[in-house]
Design an enzyme around this catalytic site. Structure first.
Site, PDB file in Angstrom:
ATOM      1  CG  LEU A 239     -11.119 -17.214  -0.081  1.00 39.24           C
ATOM      2  CD1 LEU A 239     -10.990 -16.807   1.382  1.00 39.24           C
ATOM      3  CD2 LEU A 239      -9.807 -16.962  -0.824  1.00 39.24           C
ATOM      4  CD  GLU A 242      -9.603  -8.822   4.018  1.00 38.34           C
ATOM      5  OE1 GLU A 242      -9.068  -7.719   4.218  1.00 38.34           O
ATOM      6  OE2 GLU A 242      -9.126  -9.889   4.441  1.00 38.34           O
ATOM      7  NE  ARG A 273      -7.684 -11.800   4.960  1.00 35.88           N
ATOM      8  CZ  ARG A 273      -7.137 -12.324   3.869  1.00 35.88           C
ATOM      9  NH1 ARG A 273      -6.225 -13.273   3.974  1.00 35.88           N
ATOM     10  NH2 ARG A 273      -7.498 -11.898   2.671  1.00 35.88           N
TER      11      ARG A 273
END
Length: 563
Positions: A239, A242, A273
């Site tokens: 990841l 964001e 998303r």
């Protein structure tokens, strides 16, 4: 056999927050975790946690953003509850000592996140989940709650009357298989990202609690809604928060074009998303990507801001992609990240099986509907960890221990013996898992079409037969990862079948579920939850449906979702 009033499975944010409610109530509470609690996957959450703590913001606006983000299929009573409780949760975690990032005036800092109409995401640089987890762990240790760490649940046990009776647990450290009796069981076991080949999730995210609950008679809901995060690293899928876009990062294609304005002209990179991931996938499919990726460009933020606000992101990019985001864009792609579906519960976390509760990503309350907003997952874990823990404690106060089947432990011991004694037929658990996970990525990804999904559904009976042929190379008693992967694989097969059957049945596009043959949302036929139910006779998953819970707020009426 040991017994407790309430047994919580999972030691992430939901599990630990629920356990603290048990300690406050003076009950005998235990936590079972297959990893050390500080290795729970909650620590991987980076960007932040949402709450309307700014005087110019309102929880009602947060709730509307969440309803809209869910593509109007989230349960409105649960959404209202979560967003109303959010400010209190932030202040509570602040008082516990969570080191939130601060503005110059000392107020908790908030950054913009996708799909939100206000900058309401509280954060601690890019390690928010980690600091929240450490804060709750300190409280858990102080409370003296017993933790069965590195103990893997192999079975959720029911009494003869259908009430939960306890668990069968495998101690990874010693090889012992033992029973635990409980008046209530709360499952906080996280998501199922490892159903797919490429995922931001840890290898431990195998959806164990969901699978055990379904086999015990508790339906799963909305399993077809799988979130693909827009920014997983190209090579590993790890990841990239964001928060990088919240701090002003751009998404660019291989031609250097900042392309999101063509897909979300108002919110650009901070659309929801599902919208951003589809835009990225479109760019890649139409030839404007490079090596299956597009790029996250942070260069314009400057060295100082990247080092202050996004230090972990810089290290991940350097270590795993060989790219310093101060000097060059990071290659990223849509990657499986979060399960909107889970064990179906009411807004207090109670499942239909008496004595069974669920919270966090393992549950489908449902506050996320068809698409989760960034920053709402950490909020979900702590709000519903607290609420579900409180209601589970109220339940067990008036409950008693139920009969624990005498053969339950022996059956799991025999299952382990049988797995270890199988001859080598050339099929390891990892090989079968790779076959399924690769097919899930291929046929049940960002864009879905009926032929591929039908092909995938037809593969599951064969994979279940193949499961009976897998063998273990490791025959040892302790830290037998081979055994754990074999047990988890059965859970992944159950969940994979639930996901693709739900996706094939839902003939519309909503949130994270996009059908190329049904590209529009259909509120008349499909504004409802899909239920996945284990059918013991056929040893497979069957589907049912359930209405969305609404509160009569006219602001929540479905409308076109634009960003």
């Amino acid at each position: 056999m040991k017994s407790h009033d309430l047994i919580i499975v999972g030691a992430g944010l939901s599990g630990m927050r629920a356990a603290l409610e048990g300690a406050k109530a003076g009950l005998d509470v235990a936590v079972v975790s297959k990893v050390h609690p500080l290795r729970s996957h909650s620590c991987a959450a980076q960007g932040g946690i949402n709450a309307a703590i700014n005087p110019d913001d309102k929880w009602e606006v947060h709730a509307y953003d969440t309803v809209k983000g869910s593509d109007f299929i989230g349960d409105e009573d649960a959404i209202d509850l979560m967003c109303r409780e959010a400010p209190g949760i932030i202040h509570e975690m602040d008082r516990m000592g969570t080191p939130f990032s601060r503005n110059d005036d000392g107020v908790i800092a908030q950054r913009p996140f996708g799909g939100a109409s206000f900058d309401r995401t509280c954060y601690a640089a890019d390690r928010t989940g980690q600091v929240l987890l450490h804060t709750l762990w300190e409280r858990l240790v102080h409370s003296g709650i017993h933790v069965y760490e590195e103990c893997h649940v192999f079975r959720l046990v029911l009494a003869s009357d259908g009430h939960v009776a306890g668990l069968v647990v495998y101690d990874i450290k010693t090889g012992e298989v033992f029973g635990l009796r409980g008046k209530g069981i709360l499952l906080a076991t996280g998501g199922y990202g490892r159903v797919f080949l490429s995922s931001t999730n840890a290898t431990t995210n195998t959806g164990d609690g969901m699978a055990y609950a379904m086999r015990a008679g508790a339906p799963l809901a909305d399993m077809e809604f799988v979130q693909f995060h827009p920014t997983g690293l190209r090579t590993s899928g790890i990841l990239i928060t964001e928060g990088a876009r919240g701090e002003g990062g751009y998404l660019i294609n291989a031609e250097g074009e900042r392309f999101m304005g063509r897909y979300a002209p108002k919110k650009w990179e901070l659309a929801s998303r599902d919208v951003v991931s589809r835009a990225e996938q479109t760019e890649i499919l139409e030839g404007r990507g490079k090596d299956g990726a597009i790029f996250l460009d942070l260069r314009h933020l400057g060295r100082d801001k990247i080092i202050e606000k996004l230090p972990q992101i810089r290290h991940l990019a350097l270590d795993l992609e060989g790219v310093d985001p101060i000097d060059a864009p990071i290659p990223v792609r849509p990657t499986v990240h979060y399960s909107m579906g889970g064990i179906r519960t009411d807004k207090f976390g109670a499942a239909p099986v008496p004595g069974l509760f669920a919270a966090g990503e393992a549950a489908c309350v449902s506050v996320h509907g068809a698409n989760r907003l960034g920053g709402n997952s950490l909020l979900d874990t702590i709000v519903f960890g607290k609420i579900t823990g409180e209601h589970a404690c109220q339940y067990v106060r008036g409950a008693q221990l139920h009969d624990f089947p005498a053969n339950a432990v022996a059956e799991e011991v025999e299952r382990i013996r049988e797995l270890k004694s199988r001859p080598n037929r050339g099929l390891r658990p990892s090989m079968l898992h790779h076959q399924m996970a690769e097919a899930m990525n291929t046929y049940c990804g960002v864009y879905r079409e009926p032929v591929g999904m039908t092909t995938l559904v037809e593969k599951f009976p064969g994979w279940r037969l193949d499961y009976e042929r897998i063998h273990l190379d490791d025959k040892s008693e302790v830290f037998n990862v081979d055994l754990l992967r074999a047990v988890e694989l059965r859970n992944l097969l159950d969940l994979g079948e639930s996901i693709v059957k739900g996706a094939l049945a839902r003939e519309e596009s909503r949130g994270a579920h996009f059908r190329i043959d049904f590209p529009s949302r259909d509120d008349v036929q499909w504004r409802k939850h899909t239920l996945a139910i284990w059918d013991e006779a056929s040893q497979s998953v069957r589907l049912d449906q359930e209405a969305v819970r609404t509160v009569g707020n006219p602001e929540y009426a479905p409308k076109e979702r634009t960003y």
